[in-house]
Design a protein around this motif. Structure first.
Motif, PDB file in Angstrom:
ATOM      1  N   ALA A 147      10.152 -30.807  22.180  1.00  0.00           N
ATOM      2  CA  ALA A 147      11.283 -31.686  21.856  1.00  0.00           C
ATOM      3  C   ALA A 147      11.458 -31.811  20.352  1.00  0.00           C
ATOM      4  CB  ALA A 147      11.066 -33.054  22.496  1.00  0.00           C
ATOM      5  N   ALA A 148      10.332 -31.873  19.610  1.00  0.00           N
ATOM      6  CA  ALA A 148      10.425 -31.977  18.153  1.00  0.00           C
ATOM      7  C   ALA A 148      11.125 -30.752  17.566  1.00  0.00           C
ATOM      8  CB  ALA A 148       9.034 -32.136  17.555  1.00  0.00           C
ATOM      9  N   LEU A 149      10.802 -29.563  18.065  1.00  0.00           N
ATOM     10  CA  LEU A 149      11.428 -28.348  17.551  1.00  0.00           C
ATOM     11  C   LEU A 149      12.925 -28.326  17.849  1.00  0.00           C
ATOM     12  CD1 LEU A 149       8.756 -25.616  18.411  1.00  0.00           C
ATOM     13  CD2 LEU A 149       9.106 -26.851  16.277  1.00  0.00           C
ATOM     14  N   ARG A 150      13.314 -28.834  18.999  1.00  0.00           N
ATOM     15  CA  ARG A 150      14.736 -28.856  19.338  1.00  0.00           C
ATOM     16  C   ARG A 150      15.501 -29.807  18.425  1.00  0.00           C
ATOM     17  NH1 ARG A 150      16.173 -26.003  23.574  1.00  0.00           N
ATOM     18  NH2 ARG A 150      14.581 -25.267  25.033  1.00  0.00           N
ATOM     19  N   VAL A 151      14.868 -30.919  18.061  1.00  0.00           N
ATOM     20  CA  VAL A 151      15.518 -31.856  17.143  1.00  0.00           C
ATOM     21  C   VAL A 151      15.682 -31.213  15.773  1.00  0.00           C
ATOM     22  CG1 VAL A 151      15.257 -34.056  15.933  1.00  0.00           C
ATOM     23  CG2 VAL A 151      14.734 -33.906  18.386  1.00  0.00           C
ATOM     24  N   VAL A 152      14.632 -30.524  15.313  1.00  0.00           N
ATOM     25  CA  VAL A 152      14.719 -29.825  14.024  1.00  0.00           C
ATOM     26  C   VAL A 152      15.789 -28.743  14.091  1.00  0.00           C
ATOM     27  CG1 VAL A 152      13.488 -28.361  12.384  1.00  0.00           C
ATOM     28  CG2 VAL A 152      12.327 -30.320  13.425  1.00  0.00           C
ATOM     29  N   ASN A 153      15.816 -27.996  15.192  1.00  0.00           N
ATOM     30  CA  ASN A 153      16.797 -26.923  15.342  1.00  0.00           C
ATOM     31  C   ASN A 153      18.227 -27.454  15.328  1.00  0.00           C
ATOM     32  OD1 ASN A 153      17.362 -24.084  15.827  1.00  0.00           O
ATOM     33  ND2 ASN A 153      18.049 -24.713  17.858  1.00  0.00           N
ATOM     34  N   ALA A 154      18.400 -28.688  15.799  1.00  0.00           N
ATOM     35  CA  ALA A 154      19.730 -29.303  15.786  1.00  0.00           C
ATOM     36  C   ALA A 154      20.113 -29.805  14.400  1.00  0.00           C
ATOM     37  CB  ALA A 154      19.779 -30.447  16.794  1.00  0.00           C
ATOM     38  N   GLY A 155      19.177 -29.755  13.457  1.00  0.00           N
ATOM     39  CA  GLY A 155      19.463 -30.179  12.100  1.00  0.00           C
ATOM     40  C   GLY A 155      19.408 -31.675  11.898  1.00  0.00           C
ATOM     41  N   LEU A 156      18.767 -32.387  12.820  1.00  0.00           N
ATOM     42  CA  LEU A 156      18.726 -33.840  12.722  1.00  0.00           C
ATOM     43  C   LEU A 156      17.600 -34.354  11.843  1.00  0.00           C
ATOM     44  CD1 LEU A 156      19.457 -34.798  16.454  1.00  0.00           C
ATOM     45  CD2 LEU A 156      21.051 -34.785  14.517  1.00  0.00           C
ATOM     46  N   ALA A 157      16.503 -33.583  11.711  1.00  0.00           N
ATOM     47  CA  ALA A 157      15.344 -34.064  10.961  1.00  0.00           C
ATOM     48  C   ALA A 157      14.398 -32.900  10.716  1.00  0.00           C
ATOM     49  CB  ALA A 157      14.636 -35.172  11.742  1.00  0.00           C
ATOM     50  N   ILE A 158      13.383 -33.144   9.901  1.00  0.00           N
ATOM     51  CA  ILE A 158      12.296 -32.180   9.712  1.00  0.00           C
ATOM     52  C   ILE A 158      11.070 -32.737  10.446  1.00  0.00           C
ATOM     53  CG2 ILE A 158      13.235 -31.488   7.496  1.00  0.00           C
ATOM     54  CD1 ILE A 158      10.915 -33.007   6.160  1.00  0.00           C
ATOM     55  N   SER A 159      10.011 -31.930  10.518  1.00  0.00           N
ATOM     56  CA  SER A 159       8.831 -32.412  11.231  1.00  0.00           C
ATOM     57  C   SER A 159       7.569 -31.783  10.668  1.00  0.00           C
ATOM     58  CB  SER A 159       8.944 -32.086  12.728  1.00  0.00           C
ATOM     59  OG  SER A 159       7.882 -32.665  13.447  1.00  0.00           O
ATOM     60  N   LEU A 160       6.472 -32.511  10.761  1.00  0.00           N
ATOM     61  CA  LEU A 160       5.145 -31.987  10.447  1.00  0.00           C
ATOM     62  C   LEU A 160       4.437 -31.706  11.768  1.00  0.00           C
ATOM     63  CD1 LEU A 160       5.908 -33.274   7.672  1.00  0.00           C
ATOM     64  CD2 LEU A 160       3.470 -33.755   7.387  1.00  0.00           C
ATOM     65  N   VAL A 161       4.138 -30.446  11.994  1.00  0.00           N
ATOM     66  CA  VAL A 161       3.562 -30.034  13.271  1.00  0.00           C
ATOM     67  C   VAL A 161       2.425 -29.038  13.013  1.00  0.00           C
ATOM     68  CG1 VAL A 161       5.687 -30.395  14.581  1.00  0.00           C
ATOM     69  CG2 VAL A 161       5.259 -28.201  13.495  1.00  0.00           C
ATOM     70  N   PRO A 162       1.528 -28.843  13.975  1.00  0.00           N
ATOM     71  CA  PRO A 162       0.494 -27.825  13.815  1.00  0.00           C
ATOM     72  C   PRO A 162       1.107 -26.420  13.860  1.00  0.00           C
ATOM     73  CG  PRO A 162      -0.113 -29.437  15.489  1.00  0.00           C
ATOM     74  CD  PRO A 162       1.328 -29.651  15.192  1.00  0.00           C
ATOM     75  N   ARG A 163       0.711 -25.600  12.923  1.00  0.00           N
ATOM     76  CA  ARG A 163       1.205 -24.225  12.889  1.00  0.00           C
ATOM     77  C   ARG A 163       0.847 -23.482  14.175  1.00  0.00           C
ATOM     78  NH1 ARG A 163      -1.630 -21.391   8.373  1.00  0.00           N
ATOM     79  NH2 ARG A 163      -3.282 -21.303   9.939  1.00  0.00           N
ATOM     80  N   GLU A 164      -0.343 -23.763  14.727  1.00  0.00           N
ATOM     81  CA  GLU A 164      -0.811 -23.052  15.919  1.00  0.00           C
ATOM     82  C   GLU A 164       0.082 -23.311  17.128  1.00  0.00           C
ATOM     83  OE1 GLU A 164      -4.061 -23.342  13.038  1.00  0.00           O
ATOM     84  OE2 GLU A 164      -2.536 -24.719  13.761  1.00  0.00           O
ATOM     85  N   VAL A 165       0.741 -24.471  17.155  1.00  0.00           N
ATOM     86  CA  VAL A 165       1.646 -24.796  18.254  1.00  0.00           C
ATOM     87  C   VAL A 165       3.045 -24.266  17.990  1.00  0.00           C
ATOM     88  CG1 VAL A 165       2.812 -26.689  19.456  1.00  0.00           C
ATOM     89  CG2 VAL A 165       0.377 -26.855  18.956  1.00  0.00           C
ATOM     90  N   ALA A 166       3.501 -24.404  16.749  1.00  0.00           N
ATOM     91  CA  ALA A 166       4.921 -24.225  16.456  1.00  0.00           C
ATOM     92  C   ALA A 166       5.325 -22.806  16.098  1.00  0.00           C
ATOM     93  CB  ALA A 166       5.317 -25.164  15.321  1.00  0.00           C
ATOM     94  N   GLN A 167       4.395 -21.964  15.667  1.00  0.00           N
ATOM     95  CA  GLN A 167       4.792 -20.702  15.058  1.00  0.00           C
ATOM     96  C   GLN A 167       5.658 -19.838  15.977  1.00  0.00           C
ATOM     97  OE1 GLN A 167       1.670 -18.733  13.002  1.00  0.00           O
ATOM     98  NE2 GLN A 167       3.038 -17.247  12.068  1.00  0.00           N
ATOM     99  N   GLY A 168       5.194 -19.576  17.182  1.00  0.00           N
ATOM    100  CA  GLY A 168       5.965 -18.727  18.092  1.00  0.00           C
ATOM    101  C   GLY A 168       7.318 -19.312  18.449  1.00  0.00           C
ATOM    102  N   PRO A 169       7.367 -20.555  18.988  1.00  0.00           N
ATOM    103  CA  PRO A 169       8.659 -21.154  19.322  1.00  0.00           C
ATOM    104  C   PRO A 169       9.577 -21.319  18.126  1.00  0.00           C
ATOM    105  CG  PRO A 169       6.861 -22.335  20.382  1.00  0.00           C
ATOM    106  CD  PRO A 169       6.243 -21.389  19.423  1.00  0.00           C
TER     107      PRO A 169
END
Length: 300
Positions: free
Chosen positions: A231-253
């Motif tokens: 859900a955090a990535l979808r919010v970022v993708n929509a341009g609503l906000a930035i996020s601090l996330v683990p690289r190991e989780v987020a890199q592929g998606p």
């Protein structure tokens, strides 16, 4: 009828298979007279002759043949009981409940537990997992709601034992074209000028970010709060906000969505996870085996 003595039944089966009391005695390291006494008591117990004495040995009567079949079944059942109990002692059976953070669950824990359960010796072990924020994980383990907890080591886990598990690295995720997208690395203070999408504010990482922001005399501006990284990535993708996330989780998606991951240049960006539990002697053998397996995944 009195309960059958397994030792006597075992000797009866041995005599029938050997066809000779003396040879059965040699095999069991018991004198023949002791076996004969037990067999006489068994015949008295069932109320009928079980063996016919021949010149060179013994053979079972019809009743003896029936008892022989039942005795073999009883001895097989007893052997299975013994094996099952030994499995419990060795940890081969049992149930283990884990409370784990969303980061640990999403990154590696599910795969590590699955690998543990695929081992033939562990197939009779059941592992239940539930996602919680880190403070709730520690509290749940302290209160006995779960045998094990997997969380960030920055969480206050005083009073619990802990072993190292895996690590991950926080990074900043932004849309392409964002003012921060061209940066090769970022300090945390630079992210505070922008609205964030965050996991629950009582999670360990959000508490830490709020603490570091306060040390800078700033606050984290939470525009959106979600419960998972997708859900955090979808919010970022929509341009609503930035996020601090683990690289190991987020890199592929993130790459699939065309998002940009920027390393976070902070000493606390690398997080270490732990497996925490109450007193080691209180762990079941199955839980101890799982702790050892998870700890073996820790980087050197």
């Amino acid at each position: 009828m009195r309960d059958f003595d397994l030792t006597t039944l075992r000797l009866f089966v041995s005599v029938c298979e050997a066809g000779n009391i003396a040879r059965a005695g040699e095999k069991a390291n018991i004198v023949g007279s002791a076996i004969s006494k037990r067999l006489a008591q068994l015949e008295h117990q069932v109320g009928t002759p079980l063996l016919v004495r021949k010149r060179h040995g013994v053979v079972p009567t019809a009743a003896g043949q029936t008892l022989l079949e039942h005795a073999r079944g009883m001895l097989d059942s007893a052997a299975r009981i013994e094996r099952d109990m030994q499995n419990y002692v060795a940890g081969g059976r049992g149930q283990v409940r884990i409370l784990a953070s969303v980061s640990a669950m999403t990154e590696s824990l599910a795969d590590d537990v699955a690998a543990f359960l695929r081992r033939p010796a562990h197939r009779a072990i059941r592992v239940d997992m539930e996602e919680r924020v880190s403070p709730e994980i520690v509290r749940g383990v302290r209160e006995g709601l779960a045998s094990l907890g997997v969380c960030w080591d920055a969480t206050d886990h005083s009073g619990l034992h802990a072993r190292p598990y895996r690590r991950d690295t926080l990074c900043v995720i932004v849309p392409q074209g964002h003012p921060l997208a061209a940066r090769r690395k970022l300090r945390f203070a630079e992210t505070l000028d922008y609205e964030h999408v965050s996991l629950p504010v009582n999670s360990a990482v959000q508490l830490m970010l709020q603490r570091h922001a306060a040390q800078l005399g700033r606050t984290v501006n939470h525009r959106v709060i979600v419960t998972n990284f997708e859900a955090a990535l979808r919010v970022v993708n929509a341009g609503l906000a930035i996020s601090l996330v683990p690289r190991e989780v987020a890199q592929g998606p993130a790459e699939a969505l065309g998002l940009r991951l920027v390393p976070l240049a902070e000493p606390w960006a690398e997080r270490r996870f732990i497996v925490c539990y109450r007193d080691p002697p209180a762990l079941s053998p199955a839980a101890q085996l799982l702790v050892d397996h998870l700890a073996s995944q820790a980087p050197p």
